[in-house]
Design a protein around this motif. Structure first.
Motif, PDB file in Angstrom:
ATOM      1  N   SER A   1      42.850   4.841 -12.359  1.00 29.20           N
ATOM      2  CA  SER A   1      42.675   3.930 -13.480  1.00 29.20           C
ATOM      3  C   SER A   1      43.678   4.224 -14.588  1.00 29.20           C
ATOM      4  CB  SER A   1      41.258   4.030 -14.049  1.00 29.20           C
ATOM      5  OG  SER A   1      41.112   3.173 -15.164  1.00 29.20           O
ATOM      6  N   VAL A   2      44.153   3.152 -15.220  1.00 32.26           N
ATOM      7  CA  VAL A   2      44.998   3.297 -16.401  1.00 32.26           C
ATOM      8  C   VAL A   2      44.176   3.821 -17.562  1.00 32.26           C
ATOM      9  CG1 VAL A   2      46.428   2.037 -18.061  1.00 32.26           C
ATOM     10  CG2 VAL A   2      46.531   1.448 -15.628  1.00 32.26           C
ATOM     11  N   PHE A   3      42.870   3.518 -17.559  1.00 32.86           N
ATOM     12  CA  PHE A   3      41.978   3.893 -18.655  1.00 32.86           C
ATOM     13  C   PHE A   3      41.188   5.148 -18.306  1.00 32.86           C
ATOM     14  CE2 PHE A   3      42.433  -0.741 -18.434  1.00 32.86           C
ATOM     15  CZ  PHE A   3      43.064  -0.978 -19.649  1.00 32.86           C
ATOM     16  N   GLY A   4      41.844   6.077 -17.663  1.00 34.82           N
ATOM     17  CA  GLY A   4      41.162   7.292 -17.245  1.00 34.82           C
ATOM     18  C   GLY A   4      40.710   8.141 -18.409  1.00 34.82           C
ATOM     19  N   ASN A   5      39.481   8.664 -18.312  1.00 35.35           N
ATOM     20  CA  ASN A   5      38.964   9.609 -19.289  1.00 35.35           C
ATOM     21  C   ASN A   5      37.928  10.487 -18.609  1.00 35.35           C
ATOM     22  OD1 ASN A   5      36.249   8.321 -19.533  1.00 35.35           O
ATOM     23  ND2 ASN A   5      37.455   6.628 -20.403  1.00 35.35           N
ATOM     24  N   ASN A   6      37.495  11.528 -19.306  1.00 33.83           N
ATOM     25  CA  ASN A   6      36.580  12.493 -18.689  1.00 33.83           C
ATOM     26  C   ASN A   6      35.252  11.869 -18.285  1.00 33.83           C
ATOM     27  OD1 ASN A   6      38.486  14.468 -19.049  1.00 33.83           O
ATOM     28  ND2 ASN A   6      37.631  15.213 -20.980  1.00 33.83           N
ATOM     29  N   LYS A   7      34.715  10.968 -19.111  1.00 30.41           N
ATOM     30  CA  LYS A   7      33.436  10.347 -18.803  1.00 30.41           C
ATOM     31  C   LYS A   7      33.534   9.479 -17.554  1.00 30.41           C
ATOM     32  CE  LYS A   7      31.517  10.253 -23.493  1.00 30.41           C
ATOM     33  NZ  LYS A   7      31.026   9.373 -24.586  1.00 30.41           N
ATOM     34  N   LEU A   8      34.622   8.708 -17.463  1.00 34.59           N
ATOM     35  CA  LEU A   8      34.798   7.824 -16.314  1.00 34.59           C
ATOM     36  C   LEU A   8      34.961   8.628 -15.029  1.00 34.59           C
ATOM     37  CD1 LEU A   8      35.176   4.941 -15.255  1.00 34.59           C
ATOM     38  CD2 LEU A   8      37.624   5.168 -15.744  1.00 34.59           C
ATOM     39  N   SER A   9      35.806   9.665 -15.059  1.00 33.70           N
ATOM     40  CA  SER A   9      36.022  10.469 -13.852  1.00 33.70           C
ATOM     41  C   SER A   9      34.754  11.206 -13.452  1.00 33.70           C
ATOM     42  CB  SER A   9      37.165  11.452 -14.062  1.00 33.70           C
ATOM     43  OG  SER A   9      36.881  12.353 -15.112  1.00 33.70           O
ATOM     44  N   ALA A  10      33.983  11.708 -14.451  1.00 39.09           N
ATOM     45  CA  ALA A  10      32.733  12.408 -14.128  1.00 39.09           C
ATOM     46  C   ALA A  10      31.728  11.453 -13.483  1.00 39.09           C
ATOM     47  CB  ALA A  10      32.147  13.016 -15.404  1.00 39.09           C
ATOM     48  N   HIS A  11      31.630  10.234 -14.014  1.00 37.00           N
ATOM     49  CA  HIS A  11      30.721   9.236 -13.446  1.00 37.00           C
ATOM     50  C   HIS A  11      31.125   8.904 -12.012  1.00 37.00           C
ATOM     51  CE1 HIS A  11      27.794   6.164 -13.223  1.00 37.00           C
ATOM     52  NE2 HIS A  11      28.598   5.128 -13.438  1.00 37.00           N
ATOM     53  N   PHE A  12      32.419   8.748 -11.796  1.00 38.72           N
ATOM     54  CA  PHE A  12      32.939   8.437 -10.458  1.00 38.72           C
ATOM     55  C   PHE A  12      32.617   9.554  -9.471  1.00 38.72           C
ATOM     56  CE2 PHE A  12      36.643   9.033  -7.586  1.00 38.72           C
ATOM     57  CZ  PHE A  12      36.442   7.935  -6.778  1.00 38.72           C
ATOM     58  N   LEU A  13      32.841  10.799  -9.888  1.00 42.38           N
ATOM     59  CA  LEU A  13      32.584  11.935  -8.996  1.00 42.38           C
ATOM     60  C   LEU A  13      31.097  12.059  -8.665  1.00 42.38           C
ATOM     61  CD1 LEU A  13      34.985  14.545 -10.629  1.00 42.38           C
ATOM     62  CD2 LEU A  13      35.320  13.358  -8.461  1.00 42.38           C
ATOM     63  N   LYS A  14      30.225  11.762  -9.622  1.00 44.32           N
ATOM     64  CA  LYS A  14      28.780  11.817  -9.382  1.00 44.32           C
ATOM     65  C   LYS A  14      28.332  10.748  -8.387  1.00 44.32           C
ATOM     66  CE  LYS A  14      27.273  13.914 -13.727  1.00 44.32           C
ATOM     67  NZ  LYS A  14      26.504  13.713 -14.990  1.00 44.32           N
ATOM     68  N   LEU A  15      29.052   9.637  -8.346  1.00 40.83           N
ATOM     69  CA  LEU A  15      28.713   8.556  -7.412  1.00 40.83           C
ATOM     70  C   LEU A  15      29.209   8.829  -5.994  1.00 40.83           C
ATOM     71  CD1 LEU A  15      29.386   5.383  -9.606  1.00 40.83           C
ATOM     72  CD2 LEU A  15      27.174   6.272  -8.871  1.00 40.83           C
ATOM     73  N   GLY A  16      29.962   9.905  -5.830  1.00 43.82           N
ATOM     74  CA  GLY A  16      30.432  10.252  -4.486  1.00 43.82           C
ATOM     75  C   GLY A  16      31.932  10.240  -4.337  1.00 43.82           C
ATOM     76  N   GLY A  17      32.667  10.054  -5.442  1.00 43.29           N
ATOM     77  CA  GLY A  17      34.120  10.111  -5.370  1.00 43.29           C
ATOM     78  C   GLY A  17      34.608  11.510  -5.045  1.00 43.29           C
ATOM     79  N   SER A  18      35.768  11.584  -4.419  1.00 38.47           N
ATOM     80  CA  SER A  18      36.331  12.878  -4.036  1.00 38.47           C
ATOM     81  C   SER A  18      37.301  13.416  -5.075  1.00 38.47           C
ATOM     82  CB  SER A  18      37.055  12.752  -2.686  1.00 38.47           C
ATOM     83  OG  SER A  18      36.236  12.153  -1.716  1.00 38.47           O
TER      84      SER A  18
END
Length: 421
Positions: A210-227
Motif C-alpha cells: 500500500s502507498v498508505f502504509g502505516n503500523n496500524k494497517l500492517s498490524a491489522h493485515f498481519l492479524k487477518l492472516g497476512g504474511s
C-alpha cells in the motif's frame, strides 16, 4: 525424487582463485554446472558459440577489458538472468544496475557471500515452479511488479481486484499473493480474510502492499492472516528480500512435511503416513460401502543384491522400484515403503479380481524390467506379493493377512501373487 536436468551457470570473473571457489560451491548443487569466462573477450566468444543455454550469470563488473560494467548489458541482451558481484558498490551504481534488470548484487567480502550466491541460484531454480498472483487495480502497478517477478523467474498471474483474484486462486496452484489494499469490489483486507478461509499460511503466503502504509494497517493485515507487508514505493532490493524470505519459509515447511511423511530413499510414503491415511481410507470405504485391498510386496533374494553388488546398488534398485510403483499407482491409492525391501499398497474401491489382476500385472512389469548397474551389467529382479481383499475392519489385521499371503508366495517359489480372503 525427480531427477533434474543440468542447468548451466555463467561465471564472469578474472580472478582464477575466486572463480574456482565459486565453481566448487555452485557445483555442490547436483544439477548446476559452471562455465567460466575470465575476460570480456572470452565472454563474447562463449556466447557466440551458442553451445550452452545459460540459466543464470554471475558477473564481475570490473574486468581488465571491461572496467565499467560493460558485461552487464551484454549478458542481459542475451536474456540471461544475472547477478552482479563486485568489490565495492556506491549508491549511484546500485541504482543503475537495478534499472538494467539484474536480480541482485553481492559484495565479494568473504565465504558467506559465496554461500549467499549459491542460495540465490537455488532460489531462482525453485522459483520456476512457483506461481505468484499480483492483485492491483492499477494496470501500470501490476505491470511493474510483474516485470520484477519475471526477473526472479516466477510464473506470474494477474487480477484487478479481490473478486477476480479468488477466481484465479481457484483455477491455479498459487503459492504467493501480492495484493494492494485499496481496490474496488473487494479490497486487500477482505481478500486476505477470504483466502485464509481456504488456504493456510503454510500453503499460500500473502504480502500486502500500500502507498498508505502505516503500523496500524500492517498490524491489522498481519492479524487477518497476512504474511508480510511492504509500503509503496519500495526498493527493488527490499522487494526481492521480502519475497525470498517468504518463499524460503514455505519451502522449509514443505521440506518438513515431506520428511514427516515420505521415505527418504524411494520417495514413497513412510509407515507413519501409511497407518494414518490407511485408516482414513478404510473408514471411508465403510461409509461408501466400497472394497479395499491391502498388499505387501517383497523383493525376492534382495540380500544377494547387497552381498554381491553392494548396498549402493541395492539402494538404487529400491529407488527404481519406488519409481515404478509411483508411476503405476496414484491417489487415492496409498503406496509406501514398509521397511527394508518390503512395500505396502492400500488400494481403494477395487474388487478382488481387479486387485489380483493389477498386482499380477505389476509383478510382470518388475520381472521384465532391466536394472542397469554402474558397470553396465544388467540385473533383473522379481517380487512376491500377498494381498488381502475381504472385509477389512482395520489396517493392522489386514496387514497380518497380507503377510500370510506373502509368506505363502515365498514358500511356493516366489515371483507370484497370493490372495488371502
Amino acid at each position: 525424487m525427480e531427477q533434474k536436468s543440468d542447468k548451466y551457470i555463467l561465471v564472469v570473473e578474472d580472478s582464477q582463485m575466486f572463480s574456482r571457489i565459486l565453481k566448487r560451491s555452485i557445483e555442490s548443487v547436483e544439477h548446476f554446472k559452471v562455465v567460466i569466462a575470465e575476460s570480456f573477450a572470452e565472454l563474447k566468444a562463449i556466447l557466440s558459440e551458442n553451445k550452452y543455454q545459460f540459466f543464470a550469470g554471475l558477473l564481475d563488473v570490473n574486468l581488465p577489458d571491461a572496467p565499467n560494467g560493460e558485461v552487464i548489458d551484454y549478458v542481459l541482451e542475451h536474456d540471461i538472468t544475472s547477478v552482479v558481484f563486485t568489490g565495492k558498490l556506491d549508491e549511484n551504481f546500485r541504482k543503475k544496475i537495478y534499472k538494467r534488470g539484474i536480480v541482485d548484487y553481492v559484495l565479494k567480502e568473504g565465504p558467506s557471500n559465496v554461500e549467499y550466491m549459491v542460495s540465490l541460484l537455488k532460489q531462482l531454480d525453485r522459483n520456476q515452479n512457483l506461481n505468484v498472483l499480483v492483485v492491483d487495480d492499477s494496470s501500470s502497478a501490476r505491470s511493474y511488479i510483474k516485470h520484477l517477478l519475471l526477473i526472479y523467474q516466477f510464473n506470474v498471474y494477474e487480477a484487478s481486484d479481490g473478486i477476480e483474484a479468488l477466481s484465479v486462486l481457484e483455477a491455479n496452484n498459487i503459492h504467493l499473493v501480492l495484493t494492494d489494499f485499496y481496490m474496488p469490489n473487494m479490497d486487500g483486507l477482505e481478500l486476505t480474510k477470504k483466502i485464509r478461509t481456504t488456504y493456510s499460511s503454510q500453503e499460500v503466503a500473502i504480502i500486502g502492499m500500500s502507498v498508505f502504509g502505516n503500523n496500524k494497517l500492517s498490524a491489522h493485515f498481519l492479524k487477518l492472516g497476512g504474511s508480510d507487508f511492504i509500503t509503496k514505493p519500495f526498493l527493488e532490493e527490499e522487494f526481492f528480500c521480502r519475497i525470498n524470505q517468504n518463499m524460503e519459509l514455505l519451502e522449509h515447511i514443505r521440506e518438513l512435511k515431506y520428511l514427516a511423511t515420505k521415505d527418504h530413499l524411494t520417495g514413497l510414503y513412510n509407515r507413519r503416513y501409511l497407518f494414518e491415511q490407511g485408516k482414513a481410507l478404510i473408514d471411508a470405504s465403510h461409509e461408501k460401502e466400497t472394497s479395499v485391498a491391502v498388499a505387501l510386496l517383497d523383493v525376492d533374494f534382495f540380500k544377494h543384491v547387497n552381498d554381491e553388488h553392494g548396498h549402493d546398488i541395492g539402494d538404487k534398485v529400491l529407488f527404481k522400484l519406488g519409481s515404478i510403483l509411483l508411476n503405476q499407482f496414484h491417489a487415492p491409492h496409498i503406496v509406501s515403503r514398509y521397511g527394508g525391501e518390503e512395500f505396502c499398497l492400500v488400494l481403494s474401491d477395487i474388487t478382488e479380481q481387479e486387485s489380483f489382476d493389477l498386482l499380477d500385472g505389476l509383478r510382470e512389469l518388475i520381472a521384465e524390467h532391466c536394472f542397469t548397474l554402474d558397470n553396465g551389467d544388467i540385473l533383473q529382479m522379481t517380487v512376491s506379493i500377498g494381498v488381502h481383499t475381504s472385509r477389512i475392519d482395520n489396517l493392522k489385521d489386514a496387514l497380518k493377512r497380507a503377510d500370510q499371503g506373502l509368506y505363502q508366495a515365498k514358500h511356493e517359489g516366489r515371483n507370484q501373487v497370493v490372495l488371502i480372503k
